[in-house]
Design a protein around this motif. Sequence first.
Motif, short mmCIF file in Angstrom:
data_model
loop_
_atom_site.label_atom_id
_atom_site.label_comp_id
_atom_site.label_asym_id
_atom_site.label_seq_id
_atom_site.Cartn_x
_atom_site.Cartn_y
_atom_site.Cartn_z
N GLN A 52 0.84 -1.19 0.00
CA GLN A 52 0.00 0.00 0.00
C GLN A 52 0.88 1.25 0.00
N CYS A 53 0.31 2.32 -0.56
CA CYS A 53 1.04 3.59 -0.59
C CYS A 53 1.25 4.05 0.85
N GLU A 54 2.50 4.37 1.18
CA GLU A 54 2.81 4.79 2.55
C GLU A 54 2.48 6.26 2.80
N MET A 55 1.94 6.92 1.79
CA MET A 55 1.51 8.30 2.00
C MET A 55 -0.02 8.41 2.06
N CYS A 56 -0.72 7.67 1.19
CA CYS A 56 -2.18 7.83 1.17
C CYS A 56 -2.91 6.50 1.39
N ALA A 57 -2.17 5.39 1.51
CA ALA A 57 -2.71 4.08 1.89
C ALA A 57 -3.53 3.38 0.81
N VAL A 58 -3.51 3.85 -0.44
CA VAL A 58 -4.20 3.08 -1.48
C VAL A 58 -3.37 1.83 -1.78
N PRO A 59 -4.02 0.73 -2.14
CA PRO A 59 -3.26 -0.47 -2.51
C PRO A 59 -2.39 -0.21 -3.75
N THR A 78 5.18 4.21 -2.73
CA THR A 78 4.08 5.14 -3.01
C THR A 78 3.31 4.76 -4.26
N CYS A 79 2.09 5.32 -4.33
CA CYS A 79 1.34 5.27 -5.58
C CYS A 79 1.91 6.36 -6.50
N ARG A 80 1.54 6.29 -7.78
CA ARG A 80 2.13 7.27 -8.70
C ARG A 80 1.65 8.70 -8.44
N PRO A 81 0.36 8.92 -8.12
CA PRO A 81 -0.04 10.32 -7.83
C PRO A 81 0.76 10.93 -6.67
N CYS A 82 0.98 10.17 -5.59
CA CYS A 82 1.78 10.71 -4.49
C CYS A 82 3.22 10.96 -4.93
N TYR A 83 3.76 10.01 -5.70
CA TYR A 83 5.13 10.15 -6.21
C TYR A 83 5.28 11.44 -7.01
ZN LIG Z 1 -0.48 7.53 -2.48
#
Ligand SMILES: [Zn+2]
Length: 233
Positions: A52-59, A78-83
Amino acid sequence: MRPSSTLRALAREKPPPAGAVPGAGAGAAVDPVAVLRGFTGGVRPQLAPGEQCEMCAVPIGPVHPHVADVPDHRLLCTCRPCYLLFDVEAASRGHYRAVPENYRYDVNFAMTPAQWESLGIPVDLAFLFHQTDQGRHVAFYPSPGGATESLLDLASWAEVVAADPLLVGLVPDVEAVLLRRLPSGFVCYLVPIDACYELVGLVRQYWEGFAGGEEVWQQIDAFFAGVAEKCRG
Ligand SMILES: [Zn+2]
Ligand SMILES: [Zn+2]
């Protein structure tokens, strides 16, 4: 030599045995951060690192970008949007820094055997990068215990860097120089720092005895073949 605080957070746990990580087979996508942190096993209140994204928790899947927590010396999956929030020059000077995704082969890399010896690296593999909070270059090598830092004076490495414009342009903390010494000479790649953690994970997982054994060197060869491929792509 001592394990560095830079990598301690990532390397403190033994990786799971081969086969325990989904997709950990040769050639499959492996998340180096998840492998190095290891899995806690049993019932977990939340997903394991790398799931899961360690910033926003999405899988997130096994192939995902990383953001460096620079003062804390660790990588976040991270997910790509957070990245992308941190993937700009303006944001890259702050607490969080996006780990670049480009690989380059340094065709003009030049290093003398004496300069290599001065690094105090006992294996034919090393990675070096500029650590902002120490204000200097640091040198590590993969070992069965994880990433180990060379504590020798790196003055001769500073000379190597100063003579090579490609190395001068390396992004601090998140890009590394990956070196392999071969009988024919040195091979030098400029890689994202998470690629170095992937190599550290392979060595931890497969190294046996004094020289490492056949399997770990097959894994290392495959790893470098993958790096070379990414440089071409
Ligand atoms: Zn994220
Ligand atoms: Zn990850």
